[in-house]
Design a protein around this motif. Structure first.
Motif, mmCIF file in Angstrom:
data_model
loop_
_atom_site.group_PDB
_atom_site.id
_atom_site.type_symbol
_atom_site.label_atom_id
_atom_site.label_comp_id
_atom_site.label_asym_id
_atom_site.label_seq_id
_atom_site.Cartn_x
_atom_site.Cartn_y
_atom_site.Cartn_z
ATOM 1 N N ASN A 40 -12.566 6.856 0.520
ATOM 2 C CA ASN A 40 -11.554 6.410 1.479
ATOM 3 C C ASN A 40 -10.222 6.370 0.746
ATOM 4 O O ASN A 40 -10.036 5.581 -0.180
ATOM 5 C CB ASN A 40 -11.916 5.027 2.034
ATOM 6 N N GLY A 52 -16.668 4.014 0.366
ATOM 7 C CA GLY A 52 -15.482 4.028 1.210
ATOM 8 C C GLY A 52 -15.671 4.728 2.536
ATOM 9 O O GLY A 52 -14.923 4.459 3.491
ATOM 10 N N PHE A 65 -8.742 -5.952 1.872
ATOM 11 C CA PHE A 65 -9.010 -5.786 0.437
ATOM 12 C C PHE A 65 -7.847 -6.308 -0.413
ATOM 13 O O PHE A 65 -8.066 -6.810 -1.516
ATOM 14 C CB PHE A 65 -9.306 -4.323 0.120
ATOM 15 N N ILE A 68 -7.472 -2.481 6.500
ATOM 16 C CA ILE A 68 -8.034 -2.255 5.163
ATOM 17 C C ILE A 68 -7.106 -2.849 4.111
ATOM 18 O O ILE A 68 -7.558 -3.513 3.164
ATOM 19 C CB ILE A 68 -8.245 -0.747 4.912
ATOM 20 N N TYR A 74 0.824 -1.200 0.000
ATOM 21 C CA TYR A 74 0.000 0.000 0.000
ATOM 22 C C TYR A 74 0.864 1.258 0.000
ATOM 23 O O TYR A 74 0.619 2.202 -0.766
ATOM 24 C CB TYR A 74 -0.920 -0.010 1.219
ATOM 25 N N LEU A 77 -8.377 2.972 0.551
ATOM 26 C CA LEU A 77 -9.030 2.033 -0.364
ATOM 27 C C LEU A 77 -8.877 2.486 -1.810
ATOM 28 O O LEU A 77 -8.764 1.648 -2.722
ATOM 29 C CB LEU A 77 -10.509 1.897 0.005
#
Length: 453
Positions: A300, A327, A342, A338, A245, A303
């Protein structure tokens, strides 16, 4: 009545064959209810009944054979226990060998303990009877197997293979065989260094009890190590998703900057006379536009980055990713959760979908919505690897009883952590995970408690 014949060491080993069969069957039955099974309901009941009568019939036949066949008879009894476990349980051959050894030593201990208590009772009552023998057997077996069941089920994680290796199997078998030989050697030859001329039943019971404790302790230690390694692997998976991420955030910023510089591409096209160079600029513009189209805006930011990154991966693999996501519902979910939730859901979906040969069926749909007091996260993808024409009973066997699908990969210890981490996140936020498969479509559904509802 002369009790000297009954109390003679030569006769103390004569446990009734029926009681021996019951001890062996109960030991198998204990593991039927500890380990994961293939069948349930009526099929399981019929298998239990069949196993019982086969064990009784075998012991009856063994009882009429000459004493020279005793070792062969014991090997046959163990073989029947192995076969019963292997047919009923969802188990690997080596794992079944370990479980069979545990069950056999348990049966030996229960039978020996019953015989010792009954002989003790006869000495005080000065009479023997089948009714008294049966009552002692019943109470002894009932207490022994209930206690063992409650202890041993804590040593074996349900719905997961033991995955023992050859070295571990040999170690367990040696322990079981060693306990059996030492506990019974006095009945065969009283002149060995390990033979007991008196209190043979006591020695037999004590040795069987020690062997049983050793096996249970080793199983508990092994289970603790497996759980520790699994927890470490899942934590590493959490961290890896979070690192992905953070890398995606940096990449997203770079891509946004590139989109901001789109005007420079237009100016370059106006001033470029070389057709080849013009084609290169146009290709760069097309890629930039494709990247811009992949940017998600769910409300979000975390996300958004994850979905954008996965969308770009899908484009490279000719997979269509459709996302209908609110989100804002995930505002109270931690960033790392998160990422793990996901990231793992989409990684599993992409891995399965990229194997689909028909490009039109390379489709992943994801939704995040609120209903009542829950946040509902659903991801559905077409899975060709699972889309084989199976009977309904076979389709149900694709899933474990905890509703986690069985991995199709060889090493089911190292794989499957993705779904386990998803399940951990769901439980952390007061929810649950459910997996289902129907008509070629695999669906993961996650419920999270909605604190704002």
């Amino acid at each position: 009545m002369d009790f000297s014949a009954f109390l003679n060491p030569a006769n103390l080993q004569d446990t009734p064959r029926l009681f021996t069969a019951i001890a062996e069957w109960l030991a198998v039955f204990v593991y039927f209810n500890i380990y994961k099974r293939k069948y349930h309901g009526r099929a399981f009941v019929m298998q239990c009944i069949g196993a019982f009568f086969i064990q009784v019939a075998f012991q009856f036949i063994a009882g009429i054979l000459p004493l020279s066949f005793w070792i062969i008879s014991m090997m046959g009894a163990v073989g029947l226990m192995y076969l019963s476990l292997y047919l009923v349980l969802d188990i690997k051959p080596k794992d079944c060998g370990v479980i069979t050894t545990h069950a056999f030593v348990l049966a030996e201990f229960a039978a020996s303990l019953y015989k010792q208590l009954y002989v003790w009772l006869v000495r005080f009552e000065h009479r023997e009877s089948f009714d008294a023998s049966f009552c002692v057997m019943f109470i002894t077996y009932l207490c022994t197997y209930i206690i063992y069941f409650n202890v041993e089920r804590g040593n074996i994680t349900p719905n997961r293979n033991l995955n023992v290796n050859t070295k571990e199997l040999v170690s367990v078998v040696i322990t079981g065989v060693g306990a059996f030989i030492i506990s019974n050697i006095s009945f065969i030859n009283t002149k060995t260094p390990f033979s007991a001329t008196e209190n043979m039943l006591y020695v037999r019971t004590l040795v069987d009890f020690g062997g049983m404790l050793m096996l249970m302790t080793e199983m508990g230690r092994r289970n603790e190590m497996v759980l520790k390694n699994e927890s470490t692997a899942i934590n590493q998976l959490f961290q890896r998703q979070y690192e992905q991420y953070k890398l995606a955030v940096d990449n997203s910023e770079a891509l946004r900057k590139e989109m901001h510089d789109m005007k420079h591409y237009v100016m370059a096209l106006k001033n470029e006379d070389d057709p080849n160079r013009r084609a290169e600029v146009l290709e760069d513009m097309e890629q930039a536009i494709a990247i811009q189209e992949s940017f998600m805006n769910t409300g979000n930011k975390v996300l958004d980055v994850i979905l954008t990154t996965k969308s770009l991966q899908c484009q490279k693999k000719n997979i269509t990713l459709n996302a209908m996501v609110d989100g804002d519902l995930l505002a109270d979910i931690h960033v790392k959760d998160i990422c793990s939730l996901f990231g793992n859901i989409l990684d599993n979906a992409i891995e399965a979908t990229q194997q689909v040969e028909d490009l039109e069926k390379r489709l992943i749909t994801m939704s995040v919505r609120s209903r009542n007091q829950f946040i509902i996260i659903e991801c559905e993808n077409y899975s060709e690897s699972a889309n084989v024409r199976l009977r309904s009973s076979q389709k149900r066997r694709m899933f474990k009883s905890n509703n986690l699908p069985r991995t199709t990969k060889k090493d089911n210890v190292k794989h499957g952590f993705g779904l386990k981490s998803i399940n951990q996140v769901a439980e952390k936020y007061g929810g649950a995970m459910n997996c289902s498969y129907e008509d070629g479509w695999f669906k993961v559904k996650v419920l999270l408690a909605n604190k704002n509802s």
